[in-house]
Structure formats: C-alpha cells, structure tokens
Design a protein around this motif. Structure first.
Motif, short mmCIF file in Angstrom:
data_model
loop_
_atom_site.label_atom_id
_atom_site.label_comp_id
_atom_site.label_asym_id
_atom_site.label_seq_id
_atom_site.Cartn_x
_atom_site.Cartn_y
_atom_site.Cartn_z
N VAL A 89 0.85 -1.19 0.00
CA VAL A 89 0.00 0.00 0.00
C VAL A 89 0.89 1.24 0.00
O VAL A 89 1.76 1.37 0.86
N VAL A 90 0.64 2.15 -1.00
CA VAL A 90 1.35 3.42 -1.06
C VAL A 90 0.33 4.51 -0.72
O VAL A 90 -0.79 4.50 -1.25
N THR A 91 0.70 5.45 0.18
CA THR A 91 -0.22 6.53 0.58
C THR A 91 0.46 7.87 0.37
O THR A 91 1.70 7.97 0.27
N ASP A 92 -0.37 8.94 0.32
CA ASP A 92 0.18 10.29 0.25
C ASP A 92 0.31 10.85 1.64
O ASP A 92 0.16 10.13 2.64
N LEU A 93 0.59 12.14 1.74
CA LEU A 93 0.79 12.77 3.04
C LEU A 93 -0.47 12.75 3.89
O LEU A 93 -0.39 12.81 5.12
N ASP A 94 -1.61 12.65 3.29
CA ASP A 94 -2.86 12.64 4.04
C ASP A 94 -3.29 11.23 4.43
O ASP A 94 -4.36 11.04 5.01
N GLY A 95 -2.47 10.22 4.10
CA GLY A 95 -2.81 8.84 4.41
C GLY A 95 -3.83 8.26 3.46
O GLY A 95 -4.48 7.26 3.79
N ILE A 96 -3.99 8.85 2.27
CA ILE A 96 -4.92 8.33 1.28
C ILE A 96 -4.22 7.25 0.47
O ILE A 96 -3.10 7.43 -0.01
N ARG A 97 -4.86 6.09 0.32
CA ARG A 97 -4.26 4.98 -0.41
C ARG A 97 -4.13 5.32 -1.89
O ARG A 97 -5.10 5.77 -2.52
N LEU A 98 -2.94 5.06 -2.44
CA LEU A 98 -2.69 5.20 -3.89
C LEU A 98 -2.56 3.83 -4.53
O LEU A 98 -2.48 3.73 -5.76
N SER A 99 -2.50 2.75 -3.70
CA SER A 99 -2.48 1.36 -4.21
C SER A 99 -3.02 0.46 -3.13
O SER A 99 -2.91 0.75 -1.93
N HIS A 100 -3.59 -0.69 -3.56
CA HIS A 100 -4.14 -1.64 -2.61
C HIS A 100 -4.48 -2.92 -3.35
O HIS A 100 -4.86 -2.87 -4.52
N PRO A 101 -4.35 -4.11 -2.73
CA PRO A 101 -4.73 -5.34 -3.44
C PRO A 101 -6.19 -5.33 -3.88
O PRO A 101 -6.54 -5.95 -4.89
#
Length: 524
Positions: A89-101
């Motif tokens: 899982v990759v997230t941005d500074l706000d903790g928003i997921r940019l990837s997920h299974p």
C-alpha cells in the motif's frame, strides 16, 4: 499393603520425568526461537521491498501526476506478487491509499496510524487492517531519496498476514517434533540403562536394605574394641571408629591426612602391610597393628585399612606374671636359704656349740634376699615393691642390684616412675651377665626427679645410641617385632612431662640411662 516401588523403577521414572520436562522446555524454547527467526526473516524482506518501492523513480514521479494511483497501482501489484506479500500500500501525506490489493480501497484513508513513517522513521509491528491481522513494515517516501533532508511526500506499507507466519511455522513443526520426540525416547532408554547400571553397582540392594547395612556397619564399627582406620588413595583418613580415636589419643581422625595423625611406626605398618601384626606404640600405649597395605599387586596406591588392638592390658598382665614368677623364685630362694640357716643352727646346737650358734645367728643379715635396702623405703611402697621383685629377679640371674635414693618423689610421679624404672631395670637385666652389677639411683628434688640406671654389662654401641630410644630399635639379636618398645616408652613418658632420656657410658663399664622427669607434667 501397597509395596513400595523398587529403586530401579524409581530411578527410571524420575529420570524419565526429568528427560520429558527438559525436552518439553527445550522444545518450547526452540519453537519460540524459530518463530522469532521467521518473523525476523520476513521483516528483513519486507523492509527491503518497502525501501525499494519508496526509492523507485516511477513511484516518486507519480506523486506529481493528476492520477498517481494509475501509475503506482500496477507497479505495486507486480512487486507484491513477486515478493509473495499480502499487500503493498502506497499513501500520500494525508494517508490516502494510492495502491491496494483491493482496487475498491484506493482513494480511501488507511485504517491504521500513518504518522510514524510520515515523520521519517521506519516502523514494523503487528496491526489489524482491512485484510485482517498482519505483520507489516512502513517506510517514508522522499521527494529525492539521494538528497539529505528531502521532503516526505508519502509512505509505503507492506505486510503479510499473521496466519501466513503461523502456517510457515507449522510447516516446520513436524521436523522439530520428530527431533525432540527422538531425543525424549533416547533419554528414557538412557535412563533405563543408568538405572540398571546403578542397580548392578549397589549389588541389587534397595534403599532400606542399604540403610540397614550402613546402620549395622556403623554399630559394629563403633562398638568394636579394636581400632579400625581406613585411609583412601589420597592418604586421607576416610573413617575411624571410637576405639581407634581412643587408642591414638587424638581428636576426630576422619578427613585428616594420615601423616598428620598417625605416628611413624603406624604409618610404616600401614605402608608396608602387616597381616600378622606388629607391636608398636600409639602414644604411650602398646598396640598390635595390622594392615592390608596401601598398594595393590601392581603397585598402585588404592588405600588400606589399619587395625589396632590394645596390648597394654596383655602387656601389663605379662609383666605382672613375670614379676610374680620372679617373686615366687625369690621366695623359694629365700625359703631355701632360711632352711639352710636353720640346718646350720640345728647342727651347732646338736654339737653343743652354743656360742658358735649365737655368733652364726648374729652374722645372718635380717631382711633376706627381698630387701632392696634402706634407701628404697624413701621411694614409697609401690616403687619399693617393684624393686623388691627386680631384686629377686637379679639374684636369680646372679646380678648384683644396688638401690640408692635421695629424697622422696612426689606421689603424682609414682606411676611414671614405675614405668621408667621397671623398663630400664628390665632392659639392664637383659644386658647383664652373671656376676655383673646393676645400680639404680633416684634423686628426688623439688623441680624434678632424676633416675639413673648403671650396669656393668656390654653397654650400648656408640653407633646405636642416637637411635636406641626409637620405636622398634633393639640391641637384642631377636625379632624386632616384639622388641624396641620399653626404651621408646621411657622417652615418651619423659618428654610428656617436659623432660628427656639419654644414654651414655657408665662408670661401671656398661651403659648408663639417665631420665629426667620434671615435677609438673607438661600437657602436649
């Protein structure tokens, strides 16, 4: 009545229990170590994968795209499949997921706290997420990984389900269980062998039988009138009974070195081995010492046993018998002499020689052959009686015995004087020949009593004088096993009182033995 378990079964059960407990404990520790090793292995792999993703240029550059997940999601899935991880899982500074299974979760905020990686630290641990309880690693994503102090633009979280870790550990358990089970079985068989070996070593005896034997041994050992001393291969007294300590005259012997507790002759008997027995002195007490020796047939020191039998009572009985025999012979000689005198008087009276008869009676010295002389009366009744017996013995041997006494010895010295004078006179009588002279002189002063015994016999050779007071040394050409005791005893008595004994040439031509007994006995 329930019969107690045998010693062999008790040992087997106890050792089997110990083996099982130790094996179980070792198994638990091994499983814990194995689980920690698996977890550490996964952590190292996940840290490597997470850092690799965070440093990929395509991932870092995608954060500037209008739709970062379009680029990041395919790359993350490829890496997840290749790394056999549960999720990436990759997230941005706000903790928003940019990837997920699960693509439906993209764009949502993560369910766990992203503050630690977003602060620039690497974190690992177990958390519960949307996929379940997982062991995970979180790392920060920098705008420029090569630049120190670069801006943090997001985070990467990779993980594996705890159930997968448990499955990995369970796949290794059969081998571990097989190894520990085999060790437990081998331990139980080893315990059975040890129990059988111990059983053979103790001759198949049970604990109560051993206790009974030990009790009987202690009872017999300490109630024996003979002294028993056992010395081990190190020269240390392993055990000694009460009689041995009484005969030796010293405190507890157990645990002490034999050379520190036994006199030289006793050590010699112990070293040489004396199955028939040898007469030696233990302090001032004559004893018969027998020993098995300290060495075996091959000369190895294996320890031995020393047996001591008190000879003082027998020694005194023999001396008393010898004195009684001498007294009897003296009385017989006195009776014979008296009968001869009566025959002379009777004959003179028959012949009418009254004046000759009166003159003969006047010439006969009163007192007879058992009178040791007027000086002997100052020595006391015991010494006078002793010298009377010695006088009878001397006349039987045709030896002239003279007694001179100056002063009266203190009563507490009488016992020691009897020992000293008796042994010195006996020794001198054996050295004298018919017609020789023997003189006993006793000088009693306030500080000491001095005894001198002179004879006109063969004397003591000059070379033998330094050793004549040693135990076992004798001038007689007989077996030394029964000789060399009297003079050694005389010197020990003298030294116990703080005095000494010496030998020199006598004015009579033979030997002079000079013994000094201080009035106050010195305790040594």
């Amino acid at each position: 009545m329930v019969r107690a378990l045998s010693l062999r079964l008790q040992l087997l059960l106890l050792q089997a229990l110990i083996v099982c407990v130790v094996t179980l404990g070792a198994g638990i520790v091994t499983v814990w170590i194995q689980e920690s090793a698996i977890r550490d292995s996964y952590r190292e792999r996940m840290v490597g994968v997470a850092l690799s993703i965070a440093r990929l240029p395509v991932i870092v550059e995608a954060f500037d795209d209008p739709d970062p997940s379009a680029t990041i999601q395919p790359v993350a899935e490829v890496i997840r499949d290749a790394s056999a991880l549960t999720y990436v899982v990759v997230t941005d500074l706000d903790g928003i997921r940019l990837s997920h299974p699960n693509p439906d979760r993209i764009g949502e905020a993560v369910s766990t706290d992203p503050s630690i990686p977003l602060s620039g630290q690497v974190w690992s641990g177990t958390e519960t997420g949307t996929l379940g309880v997982s062991y995970r690693v979180k790392v920060p994503v920098f705008a420029d990984a090569d630049e120190e102090g670069a801006e943090i633009i997001g985070s990467v979280s990779v993980g594996v389900l705890e159930s997968e870790l448990a499955a990995d550990l369970q796949s290794r358990l059969p081998g571990l269980l097989l190894a520990f089970g085999g060790a437990a079985v081998a331990g139980v068989f080893g315990a059975a062998w040890v129990a059988a070996l111990i059983r053979r070593r103790i001759l198949g005896l049970e604990p109560d039988e051993i206790a009974d034997l030990v009790g009987e041994r202690e009872t017999m050992l300490h109630r024996l009138s003979e002294g028993v001393i056992r010395v081990d291969h190190r020269g240390v007294v392993a055990s000694a009974n009460d009689a041995a300590e009484r005969l030796i005259g010293r405190g507890p012997l157990g645990g002490r070195r034999a050379v520190d507790t036994l006199d030289g002759p006793l050590l010699q008997v112990m070293e040489d081995g004396e199955p028939e027995g040898r007469l030696v002195l233990a302090g001032e007490r004559p004893v018969i010492a027998r020993s098995t020796g300290l060495r075996d047939d091959r000369g190895r020191v294996v320890g031995g046993t020393l047996l001591l039998r008190d000879h003082s009572e027998l020694h005194e009985a023999l001396r008393s018998m010898d004195g009684q025999q001498s007294l009897t012979e003296g009385l017989r000689a006195q009776a014979h002499e008296f009968a001869n005198s009566l025959h002379v008087v009777s004959g003179l009276l028959e012949l009418g020689a009254w004046d000759d008869a009166r003159e003969f009676i006047a010439r006969v010295r009163p007192g007879g052959p058992l009178d040791p002389g007027p000086d002997a009366a100052a020595l006391g009744s015991e010494l006078t009686a002793l010298l009377s017996v010695k006088l009878a013995r001397a006349r039987e041997l045709d030896v002239s015995l003279e007694v001179a006494a100056n002063g009266t010895p203190p009563p507490e010295s009488t016992g020691d004087l009897v020992t000293v004078i008796g042994n010195l006179v006996d020794n001198a009588l054996e050295a004298c020949r018919p017609g020789d002279t023997l003189r006993v002189t006793v000088d009693a002063e306030d500080s000491a009593v001095r005894v001198r015994v002179d004879d006109s016999g063969a004397g003591v050779p000059e070379a033998l004088r330094p050793r004549v007071f040693e135990e076992g040394v004798s001038t007689k050409g007989t077996n030394a096993r029964t000789r060399g005791i009297g003079l050694a005893l005389v010197r020990r008595v003298a030294r116990r009182r703080g005095g000494d004994a010496r030998v020199e040439s006598s004015p009579l031509g033979g030997a002079r033995f000079d013994v000094v007994l201080p009035a106050a006995e010195r305790v040594s």
